[in-house]
Design a protein around this motif. Sequence first.
Motif, PDB file in Angstrom:
ATOM      1  N   TYR A  91       0.866  -1.174   0.000  1.00 34.23           N
ATOM      2  CA  TYR A  91       0.000   0.000   0.000  1.00 34.23           C
ATOM      3  C   TYR A  91       0.902   1.223   0.000  1.00 34.23           C
ATOM      4  CZ  TYR A  91      -3.659   3.284   1.338  1.00 34.23           C
ATOM      5  OH  TYR A  91      -4.552   4.339   1.372  1.00 34.23           O
ATOM      6  N   GLN A  92       0.875   1.972  -1.105  1.00 33.71           N
ATOM      7  CA  GLN A  92       1.680   3.180  -1.238  1.00 33.71           C
ATOM      8  C   GLN A  92       0.909   4.207  -2.042  1.00 33.71           C
ATOM      9  OE1 GLN A  92       5.333   1.802  -3.040  1.00 33.71           O
ATOM     10  NE2 GLN A  92       6.278   1.505  -1.042  1.00 33.71           N
ATOM     11  N   ASN A  93       0.981   5.444  -1.597  1.00 33.34           N
ATOM     12  CA  ASN A  93       0.321   6.554  -2.296  1.00 33.34           C
ATOM     13  C   ASN A  93      -1.157   6.287  -2.561  1.00 33.34           C
ATOM     14  OD1 ASN A  93       2.815   7.953  -2.456  1.00 33.34           O
ATOM     15  ND2 ASN A  93       3.369   6.714  -4.227  1.00 33.34           N
ATOM     16  N   GLY A  94      -1.826   5.658  -1.604  1.00 29.44           N
ATOM     17  CA  GLY A  94      -3.255   5.411  -1.719  1.00 29.44           C
ATOM     18  C   GLY A  94      -3.654   4.247  -2.610  1.00 29.44           C
ATOM     19  N   VAL A  95      -2.684   3.448  -3.052  1.00 29.97           N
ATOM     20  CA  VAL A  95      -2.970   2.320  -3.936  1.00 29.97           C
ATOM     21  C   VAL A  95      -2.609   1.017  -3.220  1.00 29.97           C
ATOM     22  CG1 VAL A  95      -2.438   1.219  -6.143  1.00 29.97           C
ATOM     23  CG2 VAL A  95      -2.514   3.713  -5.986  1.00 29.97           C
ATOM     24  N   TYR A  96      -3.582   0.099  -3.122  1.00 34.85           N
ATOM     25  CA  TYR A  96      -3.377  -1.202  -2.488  1.00 34.85           C
ATOM     26  C   TYR A  96      -3.244  -2.269  -3.560  1.00 34.85           C
ATOM     27  CZ  TYR A  96      -4.307  -5.414   0.257  1.00 34.85           C
ATOM     28  OH  TYR A  96      -4.221  -6.655   0.834  1.00 34.85           O
ATOM     29  N   GLU A  97      -2.215  -3.095  -3.427  1.00 35.49           N
ATOM     30  CA  GLU A  97      -1.989  -4.180  -4.374  1.00 35.49           C
ATOM     31  C   GLU A  97      -1.671  -5.468  -3.627  1.00 35.49           C
ATOM     32  OE1 GLU A  97       0.341  -2.920  -8.097  1.00 35.49           O
ATOM     33  OE2 GLU A  97       1.115  -1.624  -6.480  1.00 35.49           O
ATOM     34  N   THR A  98      -2.214  -6.558  -4.127  1.00 38.44           N
ATOM     35  CA  THR A  98      -1.802  -7.880  -3.670  1.00 38.44           C
ATOM     36  C   THR A  98      -0.985  -8.483  -4.804  1.00 38.44           C
ATOM     37  OG1 THR A  98      -3.823  -8.918  -4.486  1.00 38.44           O
ATOM     38  CG2 THR A  98      -3.811  -8.226  -2.185  1.00 38.44           C
ATOM     39  N   LEU A  99       0.163  -9.039  -4.468  1.00 39.19           N
ATOM     40  CA  LEU A  99       1.081  -9.539  -5.474  1.00 39.19           C
ATOM     41  C   LEU A  99       1.269 -11.043  -5.338  1.00 39.19           C
ATOM     42  CD1 LEU A  99       3.879  -6.852  -5.054  1.00 39.19           C
ATOM     43  CD2 LEU A  99       1.995  -6.827  -6.688  1.00 39.19           C
ATOM     44  N   GLY A 100       1.280 -11.734  -6.474  1.00 44.40           N
ATOM     45  CA  GLY A 100       1.652 -13.141  -6.507  1.00 44.40           C
ATOM     46  C   GLY A 100       3.169 -13.250  -6.567  1.00 44.40           C
ATOM     47  N   ARG A 101       3.673 -14.469  -6.624  1.00 50.42           N
ATOM     48  CA  ARG A 101       5.113 -14.701  -6.608  1.00 50.42           C
ATOM     49  C   ARG A 101       5.824 -14.000  -7.762  1.00 50.42           C
ATOM     50  NH1 ARG A 101       7.287 -20.688  -6.790  1.00 50.42           N
ATOM     51  NH2 ARG A 101       5.482 -20.684  -8.121  1.00 50.42           N
ATOM     52  N   GLU A 102       5.298 -14.121  -8.990  1.00 47.59           N
ATOM     53  CA  GLU A 102       5.964 -13.505 -10.141  1.00 47.59           C
ATOM     54  C   GLU A 102       5.992 -11.988 -10.023  1.00 47.59           C
ATOM     55  OE1 GLU A 102       4.544 -14.741 -13.937  1.00 47.59           O
ATOM     56  OE2 GLU A 102       5.000 -16.849 -13.568  1.00 47.59           O
ATOM     57  N   ASP A 103       4.865 -11.389  -9.650  1.00 47.62           N
ATOM     58  CA  ASP A 103       4.819  -9.932  -9.511  1.00 47.62           C
ATOM     59  C   ASP A 103       5.760  -9.453  -8.404  1.00 47.62           C
ATOM     60  OD1 ASP A 103       2.985  -9.559 -11.553  1.00 47.62           O
ATOM     61  OD2 ASP A 103       1.278  -9.837 -10.205  1.00 47.62           O
ATOM     62  N   LEU A 104       5.826 -10.216  -7.320  1.00 48.98           N
ATOM     63  CA  LEU A 104       6.723  -9.856  -6.226  1.00 48.98           C
ATOM     64  C   LEU A 104       8.175  -9.917  -6.690  1.00 48.98           C
ATOM     65  CD1 LEU A 104       6.943  -9.105  -3.234  1.00 48.98           C
ATOM     66  CD2 LEU A 104       7.066 -11.555  -2.729  1.00 48.98           C
ATOM     67  N   CYS A 105       8.515 -10.936  -7.465  1.00 50.55           N
ATOM     68  CA  CYS A 105       9.881 -11.043  -8.004  1.00 50.55           C
ATOM     69  C   CYS A 105      10.210  -9.866  -8.902  1.00 50.55           C
ATOM     70  CB  CYS A 105      10.061 -12.348  -8.778  1.00 50.55           C
ATOM     71  SG  CYS A 105      10.169 -13.797  -7.731  1.00 50.55           S
ATOM     72  N   LEU A 106       9.270  -9.490  -9.753  1.00 54.39           N
ATOM     73  CA  LEU A 106       9.500  -8.348 -10.643  1.00 54.39           C
ATOM     74  C   LEU A 106       9.711  -7.060  -9.856  1.00 54.39           C
ATOM     75  CD1 LEU A 106       6.951  -9.026 -13.514  1.00 54.39           C
ATOM     76  CD2 LEU A 106       9.441  -9.051 -13.678  1.00 54.39           C
ATOM     77  N   ARG A 107       8.997  -6.900  -8.755  1.00 55.27           N
ATOM     78  CA  ARG A 107       9.129  -5.685  -7.946  1.00 55.27           C
ATOM     79  C   ARG A 107      10.461  -5.626  -7.210  1.00 55.27           C
ATOM     80  NH1 ARG A 107       4.220  -2.810  -6.701  1.00 55.27           N
ATOM     81  NH2 ARG A 107       2.958  -3.178  -8.548  1.00 55.27           N
ATOM     82  N   THR A 108      11.018  -6.785  -6.883  1.00 55.51           N
ATOM     83  CA  THR A 108      12.222  -6.798  -6.057  1.00 55.51           C
ATOM     84  C   THR A 108      13.514  -6.985  -6.850  1.00 55.51           C
ATOM     85  OG1 THR A 108      11.935  -9.157  -5.606  1.00 55.51           O
ATOM     86  CG2 THR A 108      10.998  -7.614  -4.012  1.00 55.51           C
ATOM     87  N   VAL A 109      13.418  -7.336  -8.130  1.00 61.87           N
ATOM     88  CA  VAL A 109      14.626  -7.520  -8.941  1.00 61.87           C
ATOM     89  C   VAL A 109      15.252  -6.153  -9.237  1.00 61.87           C
ATOM     90  CG1 VAL A 109      13.490  -7.443 -11.196  1.00 61.87           C
ATOM     91  CG2 VAL A 109      15.550  -8.802 -10.914  1.00 61.87           C
ATOM     92  N   SER A 110      16.558  -6.127  -9.353  1.00 53.92           N
ATOM     93  CA  SER A 110      17.233  -4.857  -9.640  1.00 53.92           C
ATOM     94  C   SER A 110      16.916  -4.384 -11.057  1.00 53.92           C
ATOM     95  CB  SER A 110      18.748  -5.023  -9.484  1.00 53.92           C
ATOM     96  OG  SER A 110      19.263  -5.802 -10.538  1.00 53.92           O
TER      97      SER A 110
END
Length: 128
Positions: A91-110
Motif C-alpha cells: 500500500y503506497q500513495n493510496g494504492v493497495y496491491e496484492t502480489l503473486g510470486r511472479e509480480d513480487l519477483c518483478l518488484r524486487t529484482v534490480s
Amino acid sequence: MTLYNIGTFETKTDSEMRELILIINQVGLGTMTCDEKNICKTDCGYSLEVSECEGDLDPALREIIKACKSAGLEMSFDITHFEDEEGGYIYQNGVYETLGREDLCLRTVSDRALLAEIRRRGLTQENL
C-alpha cells in the motif's frame, strides 16, 4: 494453507504511528499484536515491523486502510508472505496491491537485472 508474513508499516510522524497501532490492534492483523515499544524512528519517519504474523492478511489490511482513510491517517506498508504460497501486500500513495510470486519477483529484482532480461529476450520499444 499457512502464510507467514514479514514487512513494515510506515508513517511520517510518531503520532500517526501510534494511531495506526491502535487501528491495527482494533481490527486485528493475523496473529500479531502491536505495541508502541515496537516503533522505530527512520530517516523518513517511523516504522513498525510485521513479524511472527501468520494468516491471510488481505481482509484485515483492507479494513486497516479503510479505517486510516476515515481517520485521515497517511501510512504505507510492504508485507511479504511465504510458505504455502509466496506473494505480498503493498500500500503506497493510496494504492493497495496484492502480489503473486511472479509480480513480487518483478518488484524486487534490480533494474540492471530486469533490463538485462529484456535485452536477452530481444524486446525493444519497436516490438512491444
